[in-house]
Structure formats: C-alpha cells, structure tokens
Scaffold this motif. Structure first.
Motif, mmCIF file in Angstrom:
data_model
loop_
_atom_site.group_PDB
_atom_site.id
_atom_site.type_symbol
_atom_site.label_atom_id
_atom_site.label_comp_id
_atom_site.label_asym_id
_atom_site.label_seq_id
_atom_site.Cartn_x
_atom_site.Cartn_y
_atom_site.Cartn_z
ATOM 1 N N GLU A 207 -13.221 2.197 4.442
ATOM 2 C CA GLU A 207 -13.260 1.006 5.307
ATOM 3 C C GLU A 207 -12.909 -0.256 4.531
ATOM 4 O OE1 GLU A 207 -16.464 -1.467 8.088
ATOM 5 O OE2 GLU A 207 -17.000 0.477 7.214
ATOM 6 N N ASN A 208 -13.389 -0.355 3.293
ATOM 7 C CA ASN A 208 -13.195 -1.582 2.531
ATOM 8 C C ASN A 208 -11.795 -1.750 1.970
ATOM 9 O OD1 ASN A 208 -15.759 -3.463 1.768
ATOM 10 N ND2 ASN A 208 -16.416 -1.416 2.382
ATOM 11 N N ILE A 209 -11.028 -0.686 1.889
ATOM 12 C CA ILE A 209 -9.643 -0.835 1.438
ATOM 13 C C ILE A 209 -8.663 -0.820 2.605
ATOM 14 C CG2 ILE A 209 -10.181 0.241 -0.780
ATOM 15 C CD1 ILE A 209 -8.606 2.714 0.237
ATOM 16 N N GLY A 210 -9.206 -0.782 3.829
ATOM 17 C CA GLY A 210 -8.351 -0.684 5.009
ATOM 18 C C GLY A 210 -7.346 -1.820 5.128
ATOM 19 N N THR A 211 -7.777 -3.035 4.828
ATOM 20 C CA THR A 211 -6.888 -4.197 4.926
ATOM 21 C C THR A 211 -5.702 -4.059 3.982
ATOM 22 O OG1 THR A 211 -8.715 -5.643 5.534
ATOM 23 C CG2 THR A 211 -6.729 -6.698 4.683
ATOM 24 N N TYR A 212 -5.973 -3.589 2.758
ATOM 25 C CA TYR A 212 -4.904 -3.450 1.772
ATOM 26 C C TYR A 212 -3.980 -2.285 2.130
ATOM 27 C CZ TYR A 212 -8.412 -6.208 -0.648
ATOM 28 O OH TYR A 212 -9.344 -7.157 -0.968
ATOM 29 N N ALA A 213 -4.558 -1.206 2.643
ATOM 30 C CA ALA A 213 -3.741 -0.065 3.047
ATOM 31 C C ALA A 213 -2.811 -0.440 4.185
ATOM 32 C CB ALA A 213 -4.638 1.109 3.445
ATOM 33 N N ASP A 214 -3.290 -1.285 5.103
ATOM 34 C CA ASP A 214 -2.445 -1.748 6.208
ATOM 35 C C ASP A 214 -1.336 -2.669 5.705
ATOM 36 O OD1 ASP A 214 -4.001 -0.333 7.978
ATOM 37 O OD2 ASP A 214 -5.220 -2.063 8.572
ATOM 38 N N LYS A 215 -1.652 -3.493 4.698
ATOM 39 C CA LYS A 215 -0.673 -4.438 4.164
ATOM 40 C C LYS A 215 0.413 -3.716 3.371
ATOM 41 C CE LYS A 215 -0.290 -8.627 1.350
ATOM 42 N NZ LYS A 215 -1.040 -9.637 0.542
ATOM 43 N N TYR A 216 0.044 -2.608 2.705
ATOM 44 C CA TYR A 216 0.994 -1.852 1.890
ATOM 45 C C TYR A 216 1.065 -0.407 2.399
ATOM 46 C CZ TYR A 216 0.301 -5.788 -1.324
ATOM 47 O OH TYR A 216 0.226 -7.036 -1.885
ATOM 48 N N PRO A 217 1.661 -0.203 3.572
ATOM 49 C CA PRO A 217 1.665 1.139 4.164
ATOM 50 C C PRO A 217 2.457 2.160 3.348
ATOM 51 C CG PRO A 217 3.133 -0.332 5.365
ATOM 52 C CD PRO A 217 2.366 -1.190 4.411
ATOM 53 N N GLY A 218 3.338 1.699 2.462
ATOM 54 C CA GLY A 218 4.133 2.621 1.663
ATOM 55 C C GLY A 218 3.407 3.177 0.449
ATOM 56 N N VAL A 219 2.219 2.661 0.155
ATOM 57 C CA VAL A 219 1.464 3.119 -1.008
ATOM 58 C C VAL A 219 0.686 4.386 -0.665
ATOM 59 C CG1 VAL A 219 -0.400 2.576 -2.617
ATOM 60 C CG2 VAL A 219 1.273 0.818 -2.010
ATOM 61 N N ALA A 220 0.896 5.421 -1.446
ATOM 62 C CA ALA A 220 0.128 6.662 -1.281
ATOM 63 C C ALA A 220 -1.213 6.467 -1.964
ATOM 64 C CB ALA A 220 0.884 7.833 -1.891
ATOM 65 N N VAL A 221 -2.273 6.329 -1.176
ATOM 66 C CA VAL A 221 -3.577 5.980 -1.726
ATOM 67 C C VAL A 221 -4.597 7.072 -1.441
ATOM 68 C CG1 VAL A 221 -4.176 4.664 0.349
ATOM 69 C CG2 VAL A 221 -5.392 4.217 -1.795
ATOM 70 N N ARG A 222 -5.453 7.311 -2.418
ATOM 71 C CA ARG A 222 -6.567 8.230 -2.226
ATOM 72 C C ARG A 222 -7.826 7.538 -2.727
ATOM 73 N NH1 ARG A 222 -6.835 12.717 -7.041
ATOM 74 N NH2 ARG A 222 -8.674 13.241 -5.789
ATOM 75 N N THR A 223 -8.966 7.951 -2.216
ATOM 76 C CA THR A 223 -10.249 7.390 -2.643
ATOM 77 C C THR A 223 -11.076 8.487 -3.314
ATOM 78 O OG1 THR A 223 -11.193 7.824 -0.444
ATOM 79 C CG2 THR A 223 -10.285 5.624 -0.852
ATOM 80 N N ARG A 224 -11.878 8.070 -4.302
ATOM 81 C CA ARG A 224 -12.722 9.029 -5.016
ATOM 82 C C ARG A 224 -14.094 8.435 -5.239
ATOM 83 N NH1 ARG A 224 -10.218 12.079 -10.129
ATOM 84 N NH2 ARG A 224 -12.289 13.009 -9.881
ATOM 85 N N ILE A 225 -15.112 9.229 -4.997
ATOM 86 C CA ILE A 225 -16.487 8.884 -5.348
ATOM 87 C C ILE A 225 -16.817 9.679 -6.609
ATOM 88 C CG2 ILE A 225 -18.877 8.811 -4.616
ATOM 89 C CD1 ILE A 225 -16.987 7.045 -2.975
ATOM 90 N N ILE A 226 -17.121 8.963 -7.692
ATOM 91 C CA ILE A 226 -17.312 9.601 -8.993
ATOM 92 C C ILE A 226 -18.736 9.359 -9.476
ATOM 93 C CG2 ILE A 226 -16.476 9.733 -11.362
ATOM 94 C CD1 ILE A 226 -13.871 8.467 -10.349
#
Length: 284
Positions: A207-226
C-alpha cells in the motif's frame, strides 16, 4: 552547458577508487540525461611545515592535479558529449569543495575502498562527511559497477519515503528491477501470530509504495518482508544488487550532524554502491 541542477558531481583524487566512482557517475548521468561536474581538490599541507631554509618548502604538484582533472573531464566528454563534462581544480579540502558543488546538484558520487580492514571499522572521512552533509543524494561507490536489481529499505519514516522515491526513479532510468524491503524482528510475544503479522506488513508495504508504482509503471517491483536487524539483513542482500538505497536517519538521528546507525553500517559493510538520501529540513 546544461543547468547546474541537471548534473552529477563526482570527486576524483588520482586513486583507483575515485576512477571507479567516475565511471559510475558517467553511467548514472547517461541514463538520466545529466551532465557531470568533476571536482579535483587539493591542499598544500606541506606549506605548514617549518622551513629548514629559505625556499625549501615544496610546492604541491598542481600540474599533476590539473592533468588528472583534464583526463577525467575528457573521459566524461568522450562518453556523454563535450557540453556534458566540466571540471574544477580547487585549492581546498575535498569535503568543502564537493559540498560547494553539491549545493545545486542532483546527485554526488564519491568512491571508497571496497574491502579493507580499515573500511570495515571506519568509513573514509570524505565519504562519511559528504554523505552526512550534502543537500542531495550521495552515492558511495565500492567496487566495480554490476548489473542487478536496485534494493531499497523502507521503514515508514520520512527519510525512507524519500529513499523509495529515489530508488524508483533510478530503476526507471536504468531499466533495473526494484526490490523494496521492510526489516522486522519478531518478538517472543505478539498480539497476532507471526504469519499473520508478516501478511499485515506485506499489505502495508504494498500500500505504501502504491503511489510510486503508479508513477513508474514500467518498473518491475517486488516487496520483501525480511526478519533481522536492518543493517545486517540488507547488507546480506547486496551480493547481487547493483545499488542499495537507504534514508540517512530512519526513525532516529541528529538532523544535519550524523548519519543514522543503519546507514552508517551499510556504508561500511554493503557489497555494492550505496545511495544515502537525506531529507532536507529548515533546521539543517
């Protein structure tokens, strides 16, 4: 010449580490459509020595420094075009010189030794001071550039939000995949089971990276809980990472004076270049 805010500032000093930083800066400028400003600073420390005879104080090898600067600027221009490269030879300490040029730069790049007993204990004074005080993101380059995903740590602080924004921008420019990681340390007692906590944290991170993911739709992004301490957990992921991005203070720290403990540790122990993004506030 492009306007000053559209440039990368890089410090050189004749060492192999600064040459690696120069190459990294040129590549970053190429992908971002930026110019490169090369800074070669020097101090005539010998002038402080007591002279044993009149005229016996040696002069600094200014011609050598100028030759080093000219070679670095030529390297930039050969790869980015004549107008994209400029240099400054200045009789000043390297920290002061770089910070002067950083005032209106988009990024600063400095080099440091990749693997030594000294840097395992204490980061070079130039890199640490510039990183703590520069008004723009600073990339500390360790070792040769390599391909791989960009990694950014997020903890919900304002600094880490700026780091995430910077990481998305760099990923978009370089066409690199991006991993956004949140580090946590499970306690013996929780209001919810650990598996449920991980799921909640994963949802929060997405949810917190949603704004950035929408702004850069071409970026292949994954999230990790470590699981683990942030400095240790993130450093362990840098073997196959092209760039690690962190905020400067996270949840604590002294504004404008010191880097946070996590960023300090990562600058010493990361096995890839580290970008430190420091939020600017009126008190700085």
């Amino acid at each position: 010449m492009q306007e000053s805010s559209k440039r990368v500032v890089v410090g050189v000093d004749g060492t192999s580490e600064s040459q690696i930083a120069l190459r990294w800066a040129v590549e970053a400028a190429r992908t971002g459509g930026l110019a490169v400003r090369v800074v070669r600073a020097y101090l005539n420390q010998a002038s402080e020595w007591p002279a044993t005879a009149e005229g016996s104080i040696p002069e600094p090898p200014v011609d050598q420094y100028q030759a080093e600067l000219d070679a670095a600027v030529e390297f930039v221009r050969d790869r980015l075009g004549y107008q994209a490269g400029s240099g400054w030879l200045v009789h000043a300490g390297p920290v002061d010189a770089i910070l002067t040029e950083a005032a209106d730069a988009q990024m600063v790049v400095v080099g440091t030794k990749f693997d030594s007993k000294l840097t395992a204990a204490v980061l070079g004074s130039v890199a640490s001071t510039v990183t703590a005080k520069a008004p723009c993101p600073v990339v500390v380059v360790r070792g040769e550039a390599r391909n791989g995903p960009i990694l950014v740590g997020m903890d919900g602080s304002a600094d880490s939000e700026d780091a995430v924004a910077f990481a998305f921008e760099q990923a978009a420019r370089s066409d690199a995949p991006l991993t956004v990681a949140y580090c946590w340390q499970p306690q013996e007692r929780h209001d919810a089971p650990i598996t449920e906590m991980r799921a909640l944290l994963q949802d929060w991170l997405v949810e917190n990276i949603g704004t950035y993911a929408d702004k850069y739709p071409g970026v292949a992004v994954r999230t990790r809980i470590i699981e683990g301490r942030p400095a240790t957990a993130l450093a362990e992921l840098t073997d196959d990472t092209s760039l690690l991005v962190v905020g400067s203070r996270g949840r604590g720290g002294v504004t404008g004076l010191l880097l946070g403990s996590v960023s300090q540790s990562l600058l010493r122990h990361s096995r890839c270049p580290v970008a430190v993004v420091r939020r600017q506030v009126a008190a700085d």
